[in-house]
Design a protein around this motif. Structure first.
Motif, PDB file in Angstrom:
ATOM      1  N   THR A  25     -23.050  33.546 -39.227  1.00  0.00           N
ATOM      2  CA  THR A  25     -21.892  33.327 -38.493  1.00  0.00           C
ATOM      3  C   THR A  25     -22.121  33.104 -37.242  1.00  0.00           C
ATOM      4  O   THR A  25     -21.754  32.371 -36.442  1.00  0.00           O
ATOM      5  CB  THR A  25     -20.757  33.940 -38.907  1.00  0.00           C
ATOM      6  OG1 THR A  25     -20.630  33.935 -40.508  1.00  0.00           O
ATOM      7  CG2 THR A  25     -19.492  33.736 -38.432  1.00  0.00           C
ATOM      8  N   GLU A  26     -22.462  34.337 -36.665  1.00  0.00           N
ATOM      9  CA  GLU A  26     -22.634  34.359 -35.164  1.00  0.00           C
ATOM     10  C   GLU A  26     -23.563  33.399 -34.533  1.00  0.00           C
ATOM     11  O   GLU A  26     -23.366  32.851 -33.449  1.00  0.00           O
ATOM     12  CB  GLU A  26     -22.894  36.001 -34.659  1.00  0.00           C
ATOM     13  CG  GLU A  26     -24.241  36.367 -34.972  1.00  0.00           C
ATOM     14  CD  GLU A  26     -24.353  37.834 -34.359  1.00  0.00           C
ATOM     15  OE1 GLU A  26     -24.622  37.910 -33.174  1.00  0.00           O
ATOM     16  OE2 GLU A  26     -23.956  38.997 -34.858  1.00  0.00           O
ATOM     17  N   LEU A  27     -24.860  33.215 -35.224  1.00  0.00           N
ATOM     18  CA  LEU A  27     -25.770  32.402 -34.741  1.00  0.00           C
ATOM     19  C   LEU A  27     -25.198  30.805 -34.824  1.00  0.00           C
ATOM     20  O   LEU A  27     -25.276  29.901 -33.986  1.00  0.00           O
ATOM     21  CB  LEU A  27     -26.935  32.110 -35.547  1.00  0.00           C
ATOM     22  CG  LEU A  27     -27.960  33.314 -35.183  1.00  0.00           C
ATOM     23  CD1 LEU A  27     -29.164  33.333 -36.243  1.00  0.00           C
ATOM     24  CD2 LEU A  27     -28.433  33.256 -34.051  1.00  0.00           C
ATOM     25  N   THR A  28     -24.328  30.500 -35.794  1.00  0.00           N
ATOM     26  CA  THR A  28     -23.698  28.986 -36.048  1.00  0.00           C
ATOM     27  C   THR A  28     -22.713  29.195 -34.766  1.00  0.00           C
ATOM     28  O   THR A  28     -22.788  28.048 -34.066  1.00  0.00           O
ATOM     29  CB  THR A  28     -22.822  29.009 -37.240  1.00  0.00           C
ATOM     30  OG1 THR A  28     -23.755  29.302 -38.400  1.00  0.00           O
ATOM     31  CG2 THR A  28     -22.399  27.656 -37.514  1.00  0.00           C
ATOM     32  N   GLY A  29     -22.108  30.127 -34.410  1.00  0.00           N
ATOM     33  CA  GLY A  29     -21.110  29.824 -33.141  1.00  0.00           C
ATOM     34  C   GLY A  29     -21.785  29.802 -31.917  1.00  0.00           C
ATOM     35  O   GLY A  29     -21.471  29.015 -30.903  1.00  0.00           O
ATOM     36  N   TYR A  30     -22.976  30.353 -31.939  1.00  0.00           N
ATOM     37  CA  TYR A  30     -23.909  30.058 -30.685  1.00  0.00           C
ATOM     38  C   TYR A  30     -24.367  28.830 -30.469  1.00  0.00           C
ATOM     39  O   TYR A  30     -24.322  28.108 -29.354  1.00  0.00           O
ATOM     40  CB  TYR A  30     -25.067  31.226 -30.587  1.00  0.00           C
ATOM     41  CG  TYR A  30     -26.057  31.265 -29.475  1.00  0.00           C
ATOM     42  CD1 TYR A  30     -25.530  31.276 -28.253  1.00  0.00           C
ATOM     43  CD2 TYR A  30     -27.316  30.712 -29.730  1.00  0.00           C
ATOM     44  CE1 TYR A  30     -26.415  31.280 -27.195  1.00  0.00           C
ATOM     45  CE2 TYR A  30     -28.329  30.621 -28.796  1.00  0.00           C
ATOM     46  CZ  TYR A  30     -28.007  30.724 -27.447  1.00  0.00           C
ATOM     47  OH  TYR A  30     -28.672  30.597 -26.273  1.00  0.00           O
ATOM     48  N   CYS A  31     -25.081  28.058 -31.636  1.00  0.00           N
ATOM     49  CA  CYS A  31     -25.368  26.782 -31.565  1.00  0.00           C
ATOM     50  C   CYS A  31     -24.557  25.782 -31.203  1.00  0.00           C
ATOM     51  O   CYS A  31     -24.665  24.959 -30.684  1.00  0.00           O
ATOM     52  CB  CYS A  31     -26.195  26.551 -32.722  1.00  0.00           C
ATOM     53  SG  CYS A  31     -27.847  27.594 -32.875  1.00  0.00           S
ATOM     54  N   TYR A  32     -23.152  26.186 -32.036  1.00  0.00           N
ATOM     55  CA  TYR A  32     -22.059  25.189 -31.784  1.00  0.00           C
ATOM     56  C   TYR A  32     -21.510  25.029 -30.377  1.00  0.00           C
ATOM     57  O   TYR A  32     -21.389  24.118 -29.512  1.00  0.00           O
ATOM     58  CB  TYR A  32     -20.880  25.626 -32.699  1.00  0.00           C
ATOM     59  CG  TYR A  32     -19.941  24.861 -32.581  1.00  0.00           C
ATOM     60  CD1 TYR A  32     -19.755  23.450 -32.736  1.00  0.00           C
ATOM     61  CD2 TYR A  32     -18.373  25.444 -32.174  1.00  0.00           C
ATOM     62  CE1 TYR A  32     -18.592  22.836 -32.724  1.00  0.00           C
ATOM     63  CE2 TYR A  32     -17.390  24.720 -31.870  1.00  0.00           C
ATOM     64  CZ  TYR A  32     -17.411  23.364 -32.342  1.00  0.00           C
ATOM     65  OH  TYR A  32     -16.231  22.560 -32.137  1.00  0.00           O
ATOM     66  N   ALA A  52     -37.813  31.641 -38.656  1.00  0.00           N
ATOM     67  CA  ALA A  52     -37.867  32.841 -38.629  1.00  0.00           C
ATOM     68  C   ALA A  52     -38.663  33.324 -40.108  1.00  0.00           C
ATOM     69  O   ALA A  52     -39.463  34.387 -39.928  1.00  0.00           O
ATOM     70  CB  ALA A  52     -36.612  33.372 -38.860  1.00  0.00           C
ATOM     71  N   TRP A  53     -38.347  32.579 -41.013  1.00  0.00           N
ATOM     72  CA  TRP A  53     -38.974  33.057 -42.535  1.00  0.00           C
ATOM     73  C   TRP A  53     -40.710  32.574 -42.025  1.00  0.00           C
ATOM     74  O   TRP A  53     -41.466  33.553 -42.547  1.00  0.00           O
ATOM     75  CB  TRP A  53     -38.638  31.814 -43.448  1.00  0.00           C
ATOM     76  CG  TRP A  53     -37.498  32.683 -44.164  1.00  0.00           C
ATOM     77  CD1 TRP A  53     -36.153  32.641 -43.850  1.00  0.00           C
ATOM     78  CD2 TRP A  53     -37.594  33.333 -45.327  1.00  0.00           C
ATOM     79  NE1 TRP A  53     -35.364  33.194 -44.638  1.00  0.00           N
ATOM     80  CE2 TRP A  53     -36.269  34.047 -45.593  1.00  0.00           C
ATOM     81  CE3 TRP A  53     -38.726  33.810 -46.145  1.00  0.00           C
ATOM     82  CZ2 TRP A  53     -35.901  34.607 -46.770  1.00  0.00           C
ATOM     83  CZ3 TRP A  53     -38.086  34.678 -47.379  1.00  0.00           C
ATOM     84  CH2 TRP A  53     -36.920  34.942 -47.672  1.00  0.00           C
ATOM     85  N   ARG A  66     -31.807  40.494 -34.342  1.00  0.00           N
ATOM     86  CA  ARG A  66     -30.602  39.763 -33.627  1.00  0.00           C
ATOM     87  C   ARG A  66     -31.285  39.159 -32.540  1.00  0.00           C
ATOM     88  O   ARG A  66     -30.992  37.721 -32.379  1.00  0.00           O
ATOM     89  CB  ARG A  66     -29.632  40.705 -33.329  1.00  0.00           C
ATOM     90  CG  ARG A  66     -28.370  39.760 -32.767  1.00  0.00           C
ATOM     91  CD  ARG A  66     -27.273  40.925 -32.560  1.00  0.00           C
ATOM     92  NE  ARG A  66     -25.953  40.074 -32.160  1.00  0.00           N
ATOM     93  CZ  ARG A  66     -25.691  39.983 -31.015  1.00  0.00           C
ATOM     94  NH1 ARG A  66     -26.355  40.873 -29.862  1.00  0.00           N
ATOM     95  NH2 ARG A  66     -24.577  39.370 -30.528  1.00  0.00           N
ATOM     96  N   SER A  67     -31.993  39.809 -31.648  1.00  0.00           N
ATOM     97  CA  SER A  67     -32.490  39.237 -30.462  1.00  0.00           C
ATOM     98  C   SER A  67     -33.712  38.225 -30.714  1.00  0.00           C
ATOM     99  O   SER A  67     -33.796  37.135 -30.077  1.00  0.00           O
ATOM    100  CB  SER A  67     -33.194  40.410 -29.340  1.00  0.00           C
ATOM    101  OG  SER A  67     -32.121  41.024 -28.988  1.00  0.00           O
ATOM    102  N   TRP A  68     -34.478  38.532 -31.718  1.00  0.00           N
ATOM    103  CA  TRP A  68     -35.326  37.667 -32.191  1.00  0.00           C
ATOM    104  C   TRP A  68     -34.798  36.240 -32.754  1.00  0.00           C
ATOM    105  O   TRP A  68     -35.488  35.124 -32.335  1.00  0.00           O
ATOM    106  CB  TRP A  68     -36.359  38.498 -33.084  1.00  0.00           C
ATOM    107  CG  TRP A  68     -37.550  37.528 -33.607  1.00  0.00           C
ATOM    108  CD1 TRP A  68     -38.346  37.030 -33.182  1.00  0.00           C
ATOM    109  CD2 TRP A  68     -37.665  37.214 -35.136  1.00  0.00           C
ATOM    110  NE1 TRP A  68     -39.479  36.540 -34.087  1.00  0.00           N
ATOM    111  CE2 TRP A  68     -39.006  36.529 -35.257  1.00  0.00           C
ATOM    112  CE3 TRP A  68     -36.921  37.578 -36.359  1.00  0.00           C
ATOM    113  CZ2 TRP A  68     -39.440  35.925 -36.532  1.00  0.00           C
ATOM    114  CZ3 TRP A  68     -37.312  37.013 -37.444  1.00  0.00           C
ATOM    115  CH2 TRP A  68     -38.606  36.383 -37.696  1.00  0.00           C
ATOM    116  N   LEU A  69     -34.040  36.372 -33.546  1.00  0.00           N
ATOM    117  CA  LEU A  69     -33.162  35.201 -33.938  1.00  0.00           C
ATOM    118  C   LEU A  69     -32.627  34.573 -33.065  1.00  0.00           C
ATOM    119  O   LEU A  69     -32.559  33.156 -32.855  1.00  0.00           O
ATOM    120  CB  LEU A  69     -32.248  35.505 -35.210  1.00  0.00           C
ATOM    121  CG  LEU A  69     -32.874  35.937 -36.410  1.00  0.00           C
ATOM    122  CD1 LEU A  69     -31.675  36.640 -37.356  1.00  0.00           C
ATOM    123  CD2 LEU A  69     -33.593  35.163 -37.180  1.00  0.00           C
TER     124      LEU A  69
END
Length: 359
Positions: A25-32, A52-53, A66-69
């Protein structure tokens, strides 16, 4: 929240999946915030997860997952922004028009516009109230439109430092630059944002719910005078993908009475969108036997009045994003919005994760 360390093995698929899901969710918010597009953000997060995988064997645990992603997501977004024009609201493209159908203009392509986003897909369900308030304020349409004026790296710095509250050292490490470079970029970004209107509308207050209830009632009855009474004197109405926008009570009244009169008999389903109150509007079908999806309305409020009224008309894209059907049959109860994130991983990975990770 699940975290990964250097000791986590490549075969520990369940732990990796849980960690990725925890930050989705937070990554989606960041990219948005970076991209201004709901669907580009979804694609960017999907690409982040795939990378990442595939590169997990290179993750040595020197930083948090988190930082890596976020580092991967930032690189994905910066690449996506190369050579692209900024996304906009109709008000960013020219002056206000007059309330006539002939002034609508030709609809512009999807890449022109900022896109709406359900709160549920980008704002965590729980957390520190102050952090959640910042998360909502930073996905407002006015703030997103201002972000679009920043060069991509300045945009990333501003979001990391002022929205996500990363330290200058953390942001510098993520972006591969120096603390001085981050502070300089932040200063320039703040100066640009200070010259733009990022504060169109107040934080939603408890008493505003009465205003929203009055609006929904008036709109569904299509009581023009009751609707107009709720408008701020400098209210703005816009209707992406059309470039026309109107300002002022009288112009909006004229539009609602004239070209907008087909909205009489509509049904509204309340939603939370872009940190603001909104409604998914179903307009009565031409046959009169039900209601068809028509618009996602986003309302901006100030001083107890409606100061912004945006109707996003590309319903084939937006209603599924909110988990809503494109049609309501006569007598059918109002549906409950149920935004859903896509699968954490593409189906190709879900089918045989070991094969994909081994590439």
């Amino acid at each position: 929240m699940t975290d990964l360390t250097a000791e986590t093995t490549r075969s520990d698929v369940t732990s990796i999946e849980e960690a990725i899901a925890a930050y989705r969710t937070e990554l989606t918010g960041y990219c948005y915030r970076m991209l201004g597009s709901s669907f580009d953000a979804e694609d960017a997060v999907q690409e982040t997860m795939v990378r990442a995988w595939k590169s997990f064997d290179k993750f040595e645990g020197r930083s948090s997952v988190r930082s890596w992603l976020y580092r991967i997501a930032t690189n994905v977004c910066l690449t996506a922004l190369e050579g692209r024009n900024r996304r906009a609201r109709p008000m960013d493209l020219g002056g206000p028009g007059v309330p006539e159908v002939s002034q609508l203009g030709e609809p512009r392509g999807e890449a022109t516009w900022l896109q709406p986003m359900p709160d549920a897909l980008v704002v965590p369900e729980d957390g520190d109230p102050a952090e959640l308030a910042v998360a909502r304020e930073s996905i407002r349409l006015a703030f997103l439109a201002a972000l679009q004026h920043l060069p991509p790296k300045q945009r990333a710095v501003l979001i990391l430092r002022e929205v996500l509250q990363w330290s200058a050292a953390e942001a510098a490490d993520l972006l591969g630059t120096t603390v001085a470079g981050v502070n300089s970029a932040l200063q320039r970004a703040r100066a640009t944002m200070a010259d733009l209107d990022t504060d169109r509308g107040d934080v939603l207050a408890e008493q505003d719910q009465e205003l929203l209830d009055r609006y929904a009632d008036a709109f569904q009855r299509y009581d023009i005078e009751a609707m107009v009474a709720l408008l701020h004197e400098d209210a703005v109405l816009s209707m992406p993908p059309y470039p026309l926008w109107l300002t002022g009570v009288e112009h909006i009244r004229t539009w609602w009475v004239g070209p907008g009169a087909g909205c009489a008999g509509s049904r509204l389903v309340p939603v939370r969108v872009n940190g603001l109150p909104g409604y998914c509007q179903y307009r009565r079908s031409a046959e009169g036997d039900g209601h068809d999806a028509w618009a996602v309305q986003v309302l901006e409020l100030r001083e107890g009045k409606i100061v912004g009224f945006t109707s996003f008309l590309d319903v084939a894209s937006w209603f599924p994003l909110f988990g809503l059907p494109l049609r309501l049959e006569e007598g059918e109860p109002d549906p409950v919005p149920a935004p859903r994130l896509p699968e954490v991983r593409p189906r190709s990975l879900l089918a045989d994760p070991a094969d994909e990770i081994a590439e």
